[in-house]
Design a protein around this motif. Structure first.
Motif, PDB file in Angstrom:
ATOM      1  N   HIS A  66       6.637  -3.457 -13.961  1.00  0.00           N
ATOM      2  CA  HIS A  66       7.083  -3.338 -12.488  1.00  0.00           C
ATOM      3  C   HIS A  66       8.507  -3.733 -12.506  1.00  0.00           C
ATOM      4  O   HIS A  66       9.382  -3.477 -11.442  1.00  0.00           O
ATOM      5  CB  HIS A  66       6.242  -4.108 -11.552  1.00  0.00           C
ATOM      6  CG  HIS A  66       4.904  -3.590 -11.578  1.00  0.00           C
ATOM      7  ND1 HIS A  66       4.612  -2.176 -11.299  1.00  0.00           N
ATOM      8  CD2 HIS A  66       3.625  -4.135 -11.593  1.00  0.00           C
ATOM      9  CE1 HIS A  66       3.312  -2.073 -11.495  1.00  0.00           C
ATOM     10  NE2 HIS A  66       2.593  -3.155 -11.589  1.00  0.00           N
ATOM     11  N   ARG A 100      -0.490  -1.978  -6.126  1.00  0.00           N
ATOM     12  CA  ARG A 100       0.069  -0.970  -6.545  1.00  0.00           C
ATOM     13  C   ARG A 100       0.475  -0.055  -5.576  1.00  0.00           C
ATOM     14  O   ARG A 100       1.806   0.683  -5.380  1.00  0.00           O
ATOM     15  CB  ARG A 100      -0.875  -0.143  -7.370  1.00  0.00           C
ATOM     16  CG  ARG A 100      -1.016  -0.563  -8.801  1.00  0.00           C
ATOM     17  CD  ARG A 100      -1.863   0.441  -9.447  1.00  0.00           C
ATOM     18  NE  ARG A 100      -2.813  -0.171 -10.451  1.00  0.00           N
ATOM     19  CZ  ARG A 100      -4.139   0.078 -10.813  1.00  0.00           C
ATOM     20  NH1 ARG A 100      -4.367   1.211 -10.543  1.00  0.00           N
ATOM     21  NH2 ARG A 100      -4.679  -0.776 -11.593  1.00  0.00           N
ATOM     22  N   LYS A 101      -0.040   0.057  -4.312  1.00  0.00           N
ATOM     23  CA  LYS A 101       0.347   0.756  -3.276  1.00  0.00           C
ATOM     24  C   LYS A 101       1.531   0.484  -2.621  1.00  0.00           C
ATOM     25  O   LYS A 101       2.465   0.954  -2.152  1.00  0.00           O
ATOM     26  CB  LYS A 101      -0.820   1.009  -2.253  1.00  0.00           C
ATOM     27  CG  LYS A 101      -0.722   2.068  -0.975  1.00  0.00           C
ATOM     28  CD  LYS A 101      -2.203   1.996  -0.416  1.00  0.00           C
ATOM     29  CE  LYS A 101      -2.038   3.035   0.876  1.00  0.00           C
ATOM     30  NZ  LYS A 101      -3.275   3.090   1.629  1.00  0.00           N
ATOM     31  N   GLU A 104       4.469   1.081  -5.078  1.00  0.00           N
ATOM     32  CA  GLU A 104       4.810   2.431  -4.672  1.00  0.00           C
ATOM     33  C   GLU A 104       5.675   2.759  -3.269  1.00  0.00           C
ATOM     34  O   GLU A 104       6.568   3.427  -3.452  1.00  0.00           O
ATOM     35  CB  GLU A 104       3.783   3.531  -4.647  1.00  0.00           C
ATOM     36  CG  GLU A 104       3.087   3.652  -6.096  1.00  0.00           C
ATOM     37  CD  GLU A 104       1.590   4.158  -5.986  1.00  0.00           C
ATOM     38  OE1 GLU A 104       1.213   4.584  -4.959  1.00  0.00           O
ATOM     39  OE2 GLU A 104       0.953   4.215  -7.000  1.00  0.00           O
ATOM     40  N   HIS A 105       5.206   2.130  -2.405  1.00  0.00           N
ATOM     41  CA  HIS A 105       5.669   2.108  -1.063  1.00  0.00           C
ATOM     42  C   HIS A 105       7.222   1.689  -1.114  1.00  0.00           C
ATOM     43  O   HIS A 105       8.283   2.046  -0.535  1.00  0.00           O
ATOM     44  CB  HIS A 105       5.199   1.263  -0.029  1.00  0.00           C
ATOM     45  CG  HIS A 105       5.642   1.444   1.344  1.00  0.00           C
ATOM     46  ND1 HIS A 105       5.719   2.544   2.188  1.00  0.00           N
ATOM     47  CD2 HIS A 105       6.414   0.396   2.099  1.00  0.00           C
ATOM     48  CE1 HIS A 105       6.297   2.265   3.313  1.00  0.00           C
ATOM     49  NE2 HIS A 105       6.518   1.100   3.294  1.00  0.00           N
ATOM     50  N   LYS A 106       7.416   0.460  -1.695  1.00  0.00           N
ATOM     51  CA  LYS A 106       8.867  -0.227  -1.899  1.00  0.00           C
ATOM     52  C   LYS A 106       9.667   0.643  -2.709  1.00  0.00           C
ATOM     53  O   LYS A 106      10.815   0.765  -2.698  1.00  0.00           O
ATOM     54  CB  LYS A 106       8.563  -1.424  -2.986  1.00  0.00           C
ATOM     55  CG  LYS A 106       9.830  -2.056  -3.182  1.00  0.00           C
ATOM     56  CD  LYS A 106       9.557  -3.368  -3.737  1.00  0.00           C
ATOM     57  CE  LYS A 106      10.776  -3.921  -4.766  1.00  0.00           C
ATOM     58  NZ  LYS A 106      11.495  -3.071  -5.745  1.00  0.00           N
ATOM     59  N   ALA A 107       9.205   1.455  -3.812  1.00  0.00           N
ATOM     60  CA  ALA A 107       9.993   2.016  -4.674  1.00  0.00           C
ATOM     61  C   ALA A 107      10.336   3.536  -4.259  1.00  0.00           C
ATOM     62  O   ALA A 107      11.259   4.333  -4.681  1.00  0.00           O
ATOM     63  CB  ALA A 107       9.044   2.494  -6.064  1.00  0.00           C
ATOM     64  N   ALA A 108       9.491   4.105  -3.032  1.00  0.00           N
ATOM     65  CA  ALA A 108       9.856   5.389  -2.515  1.00  0.00           C
ATOM     66  C   ALA A 108      10.999   5.481  -1.672  1.00  0.00           C
ATOM     67  O   ALA A 108      11.591   4.390  -1.279  1.00  0.00           O
ATOM     68  CB  ALA A 108       8.587   5.732  -1.492  1.00  0.00           C
TER      69      ALA A 108
END
Length: 111
Positions: A66, A100-101, A104-108
């Motif tokens: 990550h 994980r969610k 993903e939200h941070k990376a979006a």
């Protein structure tokens, strides 16, 4: 983040959690919201379930792929457990899925 982990087979899994992720100065901290009640019997199992969710979150956030340093405070806001299927492994998986969610939200990208 709301996560429902449910697997139906001869060894069912069930865990539903709602957690908030907040930045922290350092390290990983997990707290259960004041006044959280869960309709589950035996209630004495719940602290183990919550600890398993925390472990799943921390493990997921600590994975080297990550590329992030864990500096997070996580608050468990809601949880749901069922007599058949709720156990520590189910909550550990739900915690990992929530992390994980969140990642993903941070990376979006915004927007």
């Amino acid at each position: 983040m709301r996560v429902l982990h449910q697997k139906q087979n001869c060894a069912p899994h069930f865990a539903e959690i709602v957690v908030d992720f907040e930045p922290a100065a350092e390290g990983f901290a997990f707290a259960v919201a004041a006044g959280l009640t869960v309709d589950y019997d035996p209630a004495a199992d719940l602290p183990r379930f919550f600890a398993a969710a925390a472990a799943g979150i921390e493990e997921q956030l600590s994975l080297p792929e990550h590329g992030v340093v864990v500096a997070t405070r996580v608050v468990l806001r809601r949880a749901h457990a069922m007599t058949h299927g709720s156990h520590e492994l189910a909550f550990r998986i739900a915690g990992a899925l929530a992390a994980r969610k969140a990642l993903e939200h941070k990376a979006a990208p915004p927007g």
